[in-house]
Scaffold this motif. Sequence first.
Motif, PDB file in Angstrom:
ATOM      1  N   TRP A 115     -50.565  15.464  -6.825  1.00  0.00           N
ATOM      2  CA  TRP A 115     -50.385  15.838  -5.415  1.00  0.00           C
ATOM      3  C   TRP A 115     -49.252  16.844  -5.270  1.00  0.00           C
ATOM      4  O   TRP A 115     -49.376  17.852  -4.560  1.00  0.00           O
ATOM      5  CB  TRP A 115     -50.092  14.573  -4.604  1.00  0.00           C
ATOM      6  N   ALA A 116     -48.111  16.589  -5.920  1.00  0.00           N
ATOM      7  CA  ALA A 116     -46.957  17.480  -5.802  1.00  0.00           C
ATOM      8  C   ALA A 116     -47.254  18.844  -6.417  1.00  0.00           C
ATOM      9  O   ALA A 116     -46.828  19.873  -5.886  1.00  0.00           O
ATOM     10  CB  ALA A 116     -45.738  16.849  -6.473  1.00  0.00           C
ATOM     11  N   MET A 117     -47.983  18.882  -7.532  1.00  0.00           N
ATOM     12  CA  MET A 117     -48.315  20.159  -8.163  1.00  0.00           C
ATOM     13  C   MET A 117     -49.166  21.018  -7.232  1.00  0.00           C
ATOM     14  O   MET A 117     -48.908  22.214  -7.040  1.00  0.00           O
ATOM     15  CB  MET A 117     -49.055  19.922  -9.477  1.00  0.00           C
ATOM     16  N   LEU A 118     -50.191  20.413  -6.625  1.00  0.00           N
ATOM     17  CA  LEU A 118     -51.043  21.164  -5.711  1.00  0.00           C
ATOM     18  C   LEU A 118     -50.272  21.625  -4.488  1.00  0.00           C
ATOM     19  O   LEU A 118     -50.482  22.744  -4.003  1.00  0.00           O
ATOM     20  CB  LEU A 118     -52.240  20.305  -5.288  1.00  0.00           C
ATOM     21  N   HIS A 119     -49.362  20.807  -3.986  1.00  0.00           N
ATOM     22  CA  HIS A 119     -48.591  21.210  -2.808  1.00  0.00           C
ATOM     23  C   HIS A 119     -47.577  22.302  -3.146  1.00  0.00           C
ATOM     24  O   HIS A 119     -47.244  23.127  -2.293  1.00  0.00           O
ATOM     25  CB  HIS A 119     -47.883  20.007  -2.195  1.00  0.00           C
ATOM     26  N   ARG A 120     -47.076  22.317  -4.357  1.00  0.00           N
ATOM     27  CA  ARG A 120     -46.198  23.430  -4.755  1.00  0.00           C
ATOM     28  C   ARG A 120     -46.981  24.729  -4.774  1.00  0.00           C
ATOM     29  O   ARG A 120     -46.468  25.775  -4.357  1.00  0.00           O
ATOM     30  CB  ARG A 120     -45.566  23.137  -6.116  1.00  0.00           C
ATOM     31  N   ILE A 128     -51.093  19.004   7.281  1.00  0.00           N
ATOM     32  CA  ILE A 128     -52.257  19.852   7.556  1.00  0.00           C
ATOM     33  C   ILE A 128     -51.941  21.331   7.360  1.00  0.00           C
ATOM     34  O   ILE A 128     -52.774  22.101   6.882  1.00  0.00           O
ATOM     35  CB  ILE A 128     -52.791  19.574   8.978  1.00  0.00           C
ATOM     36  N   THR A 129     -50.728  21.760   7.718  1.00  0.00           N
ATOM     37  CA  THR A 129     -50.369  23.177   7.579  1.00  0.00           C
ATOM     38  C   THR A 129     -50.546  23.664   6.151  1.00  0.00           C
ATOM     39  O   THR A 129     -51.064  24.763   5.905  1.00  0.00           O
ATOM     40  CB  THR A 129     -48.924  23.416   8.032  1.00  0.00           C
ATOM     41  N   ALA A 130     -50.127  22.863   5.176  1.00  0.00           N
ATOM     42  CA  ALA A 130     -50.261  23.253   3.770  1.00  0.00           C
ATOM     43  C   ALA A 130     -51.724  23.416   3.390  1.00  0.00           C
ATOM     44  O   ALA A 130     -52.095  24.361   2.673  1.00  0.00           O
ATOM     45  CB  ALA A 130     -49.594  22.212   2.878  1.00  0.00           C
ATOM     46  N   TYR A 131     -52.577  22.518   3.855  1.00  0.00           N
ATOM     47  CA  TYR A 131     -54.004  22.614   3.537  1.00  0.00           C
ATOM     48  C   TYR A 131     -54.655  23.805   4.237  1.00  0.00           C
ATOM     49  O   TYR A 131     -55.557  24.442   3.681  1.00  0.00           O
ATOM     50  CB  TYR A 131     -54.705  21.313   3.929  1.00  0.00           C
ATOM     51  N   LEU A 132     -54.206  24.117   5.443  1.00  0.00           N
ATOM     52  CA  LEU A 132     -54.745  25.289   6.142  1.00  0.00           C
ATOM     53  C   LEU A 132     -54.374  26.576   5.420  1.00  0.00           C
ATOM     54  O   LEU A 132     -55.158  27.534   5.369  1.00  0.00           O
ATOM     55  CB  LEU A 132     -54.228  25.312   7.579  1.00  0.00           C
ATOM     56  N   PRO A 148     -37.809  27.662  -5.913  1.00  0.00           N
ATOM     57  CA  PRO A 148     -38.227  26.317  -6.327  1.00  0.00           C
ATOM     58  C   PRO A 148     -38.554  25.432  -5.125  1.00  0.00           C
ATOM     59  O   PRO A 148     -38.011  25.604  -4.033  1.00  0.00           O
ATOM     60  CB  PRO A 148     -37.008  25.785  -7.089  1.00  0.00           C
ATOM     61  N   VAL A 149     -39.451  24.482  -5.353  1.00  0.00           N
ATOM     62  CA  VAL A 149     -39.856  23.538  -4.318  1.00  0.00           C
ATOM     63  C   VAL A 149     -39.662  22.133  -4.875  1.00  0.00           C
ATOM     64  O   VAL A 149     -40.269  21.779  -5.894  1.00  0.00           O
ATOM     65  CB  VAL A 149     -41.328  23.744  -3.908  1.00  0.00           C
ATOM     66  N   THR A 150     -38.823  21.343  -4.247  1.00  0.00           N
ATOM     67  CA  THR A 150     -38.569  19.990  -4.716  1.00  0.00           C
ATOM     68  C   THR A 150     -39.569  19.010  -4.111  1.00  0.00           C
ATOM     69  O   THR A 150     -40.170  19.275  -3.057  1.00  0.00           O
ATOM     70  CB  THR A 150     -37.148  19.536  -4.347  1.00  0.00           C
ATOM     71  N   TYR A 151     -39.728  17.887  -4.775  1.00  0.00           N
ATOM     72  CA  TYR A 151     -40.649  16.865  -4.276  1.00  0.00           C
ATOM     73  C   TYR A 151     -40.183  16.331  -2.919  1.00  0.00           C
ATOM     74  O   TYR A 151     -40.987  16.110  -2.021  1.00  0.00           O
ATOM     75  CB  TYR A 151     -40.749  15.720  -5.288  1.00  0.00           C
TER      76      TYR A 151
END
Length: 344
Positions: free
Chosen positions: A115-120, A265-269, A300-303
């Motif tokens: 999940w975190a990898m896809l959101h990064r 939802i914003t990330a998925y959009l 970088p994006v942290t969890y």
Amino acid sequence: MPTAGVHYPSSYADLLAWFPDDAACLDYLEWLRWSQGFVCPHCTSKECWVMGGGARRCVGCRRRISVTARTIFDKTRTPLTVWFAAGWFLTTQKNGVSALALKQMLGFGSYQTAWAMLHRYRSVMVRPGRERLHGYVEMDESFLGAPKPGKRGRGAAGKVLIAIAIEHAGTTNLGRARVGVVENARAPELRRFLLENVEPGATLITDGLRSYPTAVGTTYTHEPINVKGSDQSAHETLPGVHRVASLIKRWQLGTHQTSIEADHITAYLNEFCFRFNRRHSRSRGMLFFRLMELAVDAPPVTYRSLVVSPTVKKRRPSPPGSRGKPQSLVRTPVRRPWRAAELG
């Protein structure tokens, strides 16, 4: 212009051939990040010494700079072969990939890692300073999300209001789309969305919602359509936005099984628009190339920054061999184990 087979792999077979190990992945990221020459992320010096493993030593600040430093791969414990495979599945599949499916395909020890990898990756899919929509632009609103127990209909918990804008690239063709979450359908909120996504001077085609004249103002040319007073239904008067809304809802239902939380939802959009706006690309590998370009150019994006309500929890020890960081996709060739089983 990037070329398939030269600047990026054109098929999954090419992906495996191009990136058999982490060293090849690291070299590709170095080529993308410093194609115009080295630039220190700390002091912006352009002079360096080349060290082992693709790292550089900045002449200005004397710091050791790795290829993945100050990118979304910064300090990652996940092998780059896994990152590249995840990026390929996310961009080249027509409907993307869910975290659960990615976990099962790549053998992650936990759902949270996938999940975190896809959101990064999703966090970099909006290119900074991207060109706004222009020309004739349709706009409308829709509700999206998985309803939770309780009130039904428009006020249902878990539902989020989204605004959709899409260009007309001709008489029937559709161009680029912009989709974003809006707090309500009032004029100030709709105007904020317009200014962020539509170029001033564009012609805006909307329904007869009373908020639009104020939201449009003198910045845009407004062509409202009274859907109730016409002999056509809403999907006929505004076909572009309704088609996009339908595609988003089908994607949410199919790929993600309505499991998208309202807070994310914003990330998925952003992911949806990334693929939709590149749907005419001749090679799906081009999307992979663009994603990697953005990934090495983003901070970088942290969890903890990804989750909406982060909480500090005490880590439990992982069972032996069942969890921990994902294993690299590099494997020693196995010689026909199905035959060896017969001999045994």
